[in-house]
Design a protein around this motif. Structure first.
Motif, PDB file in Angstrom:
ATOM      1  N   HIS A 192      61.074  69.943  10.009  1.00 31.57           N
ATOM      2  CA  HIS A 192      61.136  70.075  11.337  1.00 31.57           C
ATOM      3  C   HIS A 192      60.875  70.826  12.372  1.00 31.57           C
ATOM      4  O   HIS A 192      59.274  70.839  13.547  1.00 31.57           O
ATOM      5  N   PHE A 193      60.142  71.711  11.673  1.00 29.26           N
ATOM      6  CA  PHE A 193      58.711  72.828  12.203  1.00 29.26           C
ATOM      7  C   PHE A 193      58.279  72.711  12.262  1.00 29.26           C
ATOM      8  O   PHE A 193      57.025  72.450  13.219  1.00 29.26           O
ATOM      9  N   ARG A 194      57.424  71.937  11.481  1.00 30.61           N
ATOM     10  CA  ARG A 194      55.732  71.230  11.358  1.00 30.61           C
ATOM     11  C   ARG A 194      56.031  69.688  12.037  1.00 30.61           C
ATOM     12  O   ARG A 194      54.914  69.369  13.094  1.00 30.61           O
ATOM     13  N   PHE A 195      56.992  69.582  12.323  1.00 25.29           N
ATOM     14  CA  PHE A 195      57.212  67.967  13.566  1.00 25.29           C
ATOM     15  C   PHE A 195      56.970  69.150  14.468  1.00 25.29           C
ATOM     16  O   PHE A 195      56.319  68.310  15.474  1.00 25.29           O
ATOM     17  N   TYR A 196      57.315  69.655  14.808  1.00 26.33           N
ATOM     18  CA  TYR A 196      58.341  70.427  15.661  1.00 26.33           C
ATOM     19  C   TYR A 196      57.072  70.813  16.716  1.00 26.33           C
ATOM     20  O   TYR A 196      56.291  71.278  17.454  1.00 26.33           O
ATOM     21  N   ALA A 197      56.196  71.111  15.734  1.00 26.12           N
ATOM     22  CA  ALA A 197      55.039  72.244  15.974  1.00 26.12           C
ATOM     23  C   ALA A 197      53.922  71.452  16.680  1.00 26.12           C
ATOM     24  O   ALA A 197      52.505  71.702  17.684  1.00 26.12           O
ATOM     25  N   ARG A 200      55.276  71.367  20.107  1.00 25.39           N
ATOM     26  CA  ARG A 200      55.295  72.243  20.720  1.00 25.39           C
ATOM     27  C   ARG A 200      54.649  72.738  22.137  1.00 25.39           C
ATOM     28  O   ARG A 200      54.910  73.226  23.513  1.00 25.39           O
ATOM     29  N   PRO A 201      52.827  72.247  21.858  1.00 28.27           N
ATOM     30  CA  PRO A 201      52.287  72.401  22.692  1.00 28.27           C
ATOM     31  C   PRO A 201      52.179  72.394  24.006  1.00 28.27           C
ATOM     32  O   PRO A 201      51.937  72.043  24.936  1.00 28.27           O
ATOM     33  N   LEU A 202      53.002  70.490  24.253  1.00 29.84           N
ATOM     34  CA  LEU A 202      53.549  69.966  25.208  1.00 29.84           C
ATOM     35  C   LEU A 202      54.582  70.368  26.392  1.00 29.84           C
ATOM     36  O   LEU A 202      53.719  70.772  27.390  1.00 29.84           O
ATOM     37  N   ILE A 276      58.881  63.343  27.259  1.00 30.42           N
ATOM     38  CA  ILE A 276      59.476  61.892  25.886  1.00 30.42           C
ATOM     39  C   ILE A 276      58.266  61.562  25.704  1.00 30.42           C
ATOM     40  O   ILE A 276      58.129  61.144  24.091  1.00 30.42           O
ATOM     41  N   SER A 277      57.497  60.807  26.359  1.00 33.69           N
ATOM     42  CA  SER A 277      56.146  59.601  26.201  1.00 33.69           C
ATOM     43  C   SER A 277      55.466  60.205  25.274  1.00 33.69           C
ATOM     44  O   SER A 277      55.182  59.856  24.215  1.00 33.69           O
ATOM     45  N   ALA A 278      54.639  61.283  25.527  1.00 34.87           N
ATOM     46  CA  ALA A 278      53.997  62.704  24.821  1.00 34.87           C
ATOM     47  C   ALA A 278      54.338  62.366  23.333  1.00 34.87           C
ATOM     48  O   ALA A 278      53.594  62.104  22.194  1.00 34.87           O
ATOM     49  N   ALA A 279      56.047  62.734  23.014  1.00 34.86           N
ATOM     50  CA  ALA A 279      56.348  63.888  21.686  1.00 34.86           C
ATOM     51  C   ALA A 279      56.749  62.271  21.136  1.00 34.86           C
ATOM     52  O   ALA A 279      56.757  61.762  19.572  1.00 34.86           O
ATOM     53  N   THR A 280      57.273  60.462  21.672  1.00 38.35           N
ATOM     54  CA  THR A 280      57.753  59.649  21.297  1.00 38.35           C
ATOM     55  C   THR A 280      55.897  58.704  20.980  1.00 38.35           C
ATOM     56  O   THR A 280      55.748  58.540  19.605  1.00 38.35           O
ATOM     57  N   ALA A 281      54.270  59.533  20.713  1.00 40.80           N
ATOM     58  CA  ALA A 281      53.276  58.395  20.878  1.00 40.80           C
ATOM     59  C   ALA A 281      53.181  59.562  19.546  1.00 40.80           C
ATOM     60  O   ALA A 281      52.115  59.642  18.334  1.00 40.80           O
ATOM     61  N   VAL A 282      53.695  60.810  19.225  1.00 46.99           N
ATOM     62  CA  VAL A 282      53.249  62.582  18.170  1.00 46.99           C
ATOM     63  C   VAL A 282      54.143  61.107  17.217  1.00 46.99           C
ATOM     64  O   VAL A 282      54.058  61.406  15.771  1.00 46.99           O
ATOM     65  N   VAL A 286      53.291  59.799  13.314  1.00 45.76           N
ATOM     66  CA  VAL A 286      53.859  60.452  11.823  1.00 45.76           C
ATOM     67  C   VAL A 286      54.175  59.385  11.085  1.00 45.76           C
ATOM     68  O   VAL A 286      54.374  58.984   9.898  1.00 45.76           O
ATOM     69  N   LEU A 287      55.006  58.724  11.417  1.00 45.81           N
ATOM     70  CA  LEU A 287      55.790  57.059  10.856  1.00 45.81           C
ATOM     71  C   LEU A 287      55.108  56.334  10.875  1.00 45.81           C
ATOM     72  O   LEU A 287      55.240  55.368  10.188  1.00 45.81           O
ATOM     73  N   GLU A 288      52.943  56.445  11.226  1.00 45.51           N
ATOM     74  CA  GLU A 288      53.098  55.805  10.448  1.00 45.51           C
ATOM     75  C   GLU A 288      52.425  55.990   9.435  1.00 45.51           C
ATOM     76  O   GLU A 288      51.795  54.885   8.462  1.00 45.51           O
ATOM     77  N   ARG A 289      51.789  57.092   9.361  1.00 40.17           N
ATOM     78  CA  ARG A 289      51.487  57.438   7.999  1.00 40.17           C
ATOM     79  C   ARG A 289      52.793  57.522   7.192  1.00 40.17           C
ATOM     80  O   ARG A 289      52.287  57.391   5.756  1.00 40.17           O
ATOM     81  N   LEU A 290      53.989  56.982   7.087  1.00 37.97           N
ATOM     82  CA  LEU A 290      55.243  57.391   6.278  1.00 37.97           C
ATOM     83  C   LEU A 290      55.484  55.720   6.067  1.00 37.97           C
ATOM     84  O   LEU A 290      55.686  55.529   4.747  1.00 37.97           O
TER      85      LEU A 290
END
Length: 321
Positions: A192-197, A200-202, A276-282, A286-290
């Protein structure tokens, strides 16, 4: 045949269900040229040279004459996101191909799209197998795609995921009895912390705190959110902090009070959709690497976990929009 041991049919079915299988749809055309298909998990490979596969069909199946009389059929190995398609072809008494786009293969056999693999076959041999007819087919052509498979186990659908060979052994702390590297709280918390980091700048650019963004996002779930629903959805997450965050959003003109509860203002809706659009891009990065298969497994498991430890979370979604 010789004497068969008396089995409890229900328990026998449950025992067989302990073996996880993939899920397939087999298609052909009947004597009138109409497409026919059904969901099957008895599919198996037989030989590589020559390329042979098999599956079985109940003797009382309505589609048996079509498959017996047509020398061509196709096997579709379903991907993890095709559970609805599997359910459609498992039901009786409906036009299973209605509204579906499909291609045509050998002998005009329907070929469904979006599957992990498709095998176009010609019947090589038929065998009587108790209450089923066993089809052995010669594979004439095939195609495949990289995806995660849909799995059937224990009477229900499941997801398969690959294990990371670099993390097969959980790390242990030096203090005996301490948390190990596979402690659920550690895995969820650090993730959670690493994903949300990355998000957070947004929020900082928009001048929003984490709590304000959480409430702002919750208000996008319904056109109007009753305060009781919001409180129930935030229970155990923000609790009383949700009221403070909501008051801050109202003061900034991002939300407003209405007789039914609260709703986003035009400015709040624009802000929420932009973030939300920017967060979805993040999330997509992440999911692409997964990987697409494991990404779906992860979301499925987290949804199940949420229903177990936080049943009240559904309050935010009930009756939406």
């Amino acid at each position: 045949m010789g004497n068969t041991a008396a089995f409890d049919a229900t328990e026998f079915r449950r025992a067989l269900g302990s073996f996880a299988t993939g899920v397939t749809i087999i298609t052909t055309r009947d004597m009138q040229g109409e497409p026919v298909g059904l969901t099957v998990n008895s599919f198996s490979s037989v030989s590589l040279n020559p390329p042979l596969v098999l599956w079985s069909l109940a003797n009382n199946a309505l589609s048996l004459p079509a498959f017996r009389n047509n020398g061509h059929w196709a096997v579709h190995v379903l991907a993890s996101d095709q559970e609805d398609l599997s359910g459609r072809f498992a039901r009786r008494g409906e036009n299973k191909f209605a509204g579906l786009d499909f291609d045509e293969g050998e002998g005009g056999v329907p070929l469904l799209r979006g599957c992990m693999a498709r095998f176009q076959c010609r019947t090589a041999t038929l065998y009587e197998g108790g209450d089923h007819l066993i089809f052995i087919g010669e594979v004439l052509s095939f195609d495949r795609d990289d995806a995660a498979p849909l799995v059937f186990h224990g009477g229900g659908y499941a997801h398969a995921t690959q294990r990371d060979p670099a993390h097969t052994s959980p790390k242990s702390a030096w203090l005996d009895g301490s948390f190990s590297g596979d402690f659920l709280g550690y895995l969820l918390g650090r993730s959670h912390f690493r994903f949300y980091a990355q998000i957070r700048p947004l929020l900082e650019q928009a001048g929003l705190s984490d709590e304000e963004f959480y409430v702002l996002s919750a208000l996008t779930l319904k056109q109007r959110m009753a305060i009781n629903d919001l409180d129930a959805g935030m229970a155990g997450v923000l609790d009383d902090g949700s009221r403070d965050a909501l008051a801050s959003l109202v003061a900034r003109g991002l939300a407003r009070s209405v007789p039914e509860g609260y709703e986003l203002s035009d400015a709040g809706r624009d802000c929420a959709l932009r973030l939300i659009s920017a967060a979805t891009a993040v999330e997509s990065q992440v999911l692409e690497r997964l990987g697409p298969g494991d990404a779906q497994v992860l979301k499925s498991l987290l949804n199940r976990l949420l229903t177990v430890i936080d049943p009240g979370a559904a309050a935010l979604w009930d009756g939406a929009p």
